[in-house]
Motif scaffolding. Structure first.
Motif: not given
Length: 353
Positions: A129-155
């Motif tokens: 719950v914590v990880a996916y909520a934070l991940f989705r929030g970051l993906v929404l505000v970051l550029p729509r790129t593969r790097r954004s997905v990996t950065v959001a997964s790290f955080v």
């Protein structure tokens, strides 16, 4: 962070079991949608989603065997909630962790059986719950790129581990079997698990990044990553229709590569894992939480403590146990997700009649 029997009293263990059962039931319903397919070809995608989800469970089992040092006399290991949620979806992710914890508890005497509800709630539900909520929030505000997905997964992975540590402390404050200063326990748990979270984040980022690099369509959290081509029509920008319908490619190479990686990690690399106690074991020993710990009900299992009884060689015994664990988790996970998929297909057929 596997909680053993005796840490939490019986009433709260039972209550946590009810919470975990409810979370699994909700996840079974939610997984219907997540296992509906990774492509527009619903049926074909659903057929390949179940074995991929089972593979994720097996891979998490394997990586959890690799304790890494985080401080003097302390080690940590992957929890896997963030990784599972990003790869296969949050509902399916909870089921993946539940399958892993069940296999570990029954076959390897790792994590108490009476504490299974606590473990699923803390290591599965909270982290997902914590990880996916934070991940989705970051993906929404970051550029729509593969790097954004990996950065959001790290955080997301980094934050999920101390969140789980805080959740365990709350559970212990309510139903712990020893009288200890909770403030001190919270500080110690969150502190050491923040360090463990760095390792979790690195493993999650590398794994998600590797899959996104070759097959972004197989990563649940990367769906819709590509931006449609824009055309200007009568002075307005509109989405261009794809010239050719996307072709569903077989994920066989990814599946084989993931399985081989899991077998190598569990069967060989695990021999070199840190032998130091993990974060919870260290804090429990330092703070006196483990005074009433009970012997595991499956302590006599042929695979208890990740070794095969009757085989003297430590390397061979541990390697065989890890390989068996990967196979058992893969079979159990794939079976569960296949049944979920079958129920979805049956419901869809009934609705059309």
């Amino acid at each position: 962070m596997h909680v053993p029997d005796g840490f939490i009293n019986a009433p709260l263990s039972a209550a946590a079991g009810v919470v975990a059962a409810g979370a699994v039931a909700v996840s079974l319903r939610g997984a219907h949608r997540e296992l509906g397919g990774t492509s527009r070809a619903e049926g074909h995608g659903g057929e390949r989603a179940a074995p991929l989800a089972g593979l994720v469970a097996a891979f998490i089992f394997a990586v959890q065997m690799l304790n890494f040092p985080v401080a003097a006399g302390t080690s940590g290991h992957l929890l896997g909630g963030a990784l599972a949620a990003i790869l296969v979806g949050p509902y399916t992710g909870v089921l993946c962790i539940a399958v892993v914890l069940l296999m570990q508890g029954i076959l390897f005497a790792d994590g108490g059986l009476t504490a299974l509800g606590v473990n699923i709630t803390v290591m599965g539900v909270v982290t997902v719950v914590v990880a996916y909520a934070l991940f989705r929030g970051l993906v929404l505000v970051l550029p729509r790129t593969r790097r954004s997905v990996t950065v959001a997964s790290f955080v997301a992975a980094l934050v999920s581990v101390p969140a789980a540590a805080a959740a365990f402390t709350l559970v212990y404050a309510i139903g712990g079997t020893t009288d200890v200063p909770i403030g001190t326990v919270l500080t110690a748990m969150v502190g050491v698990h923040t360090l463990i979270g760095i390792g979790e984040a690195a493993i999650t980022m590398l794994t998600v990044g590797a899959v996104v690099a070759v097959r972004p369509d197989l990563v649940y959290g990367a769906r819709g990553l590509s931006t449609p081509l824009k055309l200007r029509v009568n002075g307005e920008l509109v989405d261009a229709a794809p010239a050719v319908a996307p072709v569903a490619r077989s994920p066989r190479k990814v599946w084989i590569g993931g399985l081989v990686s899991a077998l190598v990690l569990a069967g060989f690399v695990s021999f070199y894992a840190s032998a130091s106690p993990d974060g919870l074991e260290k804090v429990a020993a330092d703070q006196g939480i483990d005074k009433k710990v009970e012997e595991h009900a499956a302590a006599g299992s042929p695979l208890a403590d990740y070794g095969v009884k009757g085989i003297e060689g430590v390397r061979l015994s541990g390697g065989l146990a890890g390989t068996i664990g990967v196979g058992a988790t893969l079979a159990a996970g794939t079976g569960v997700f296949w049944l979920v998929r079958r129920r979805k297909a049956a419901a869809a057929t009934a609705a059309q009649v």
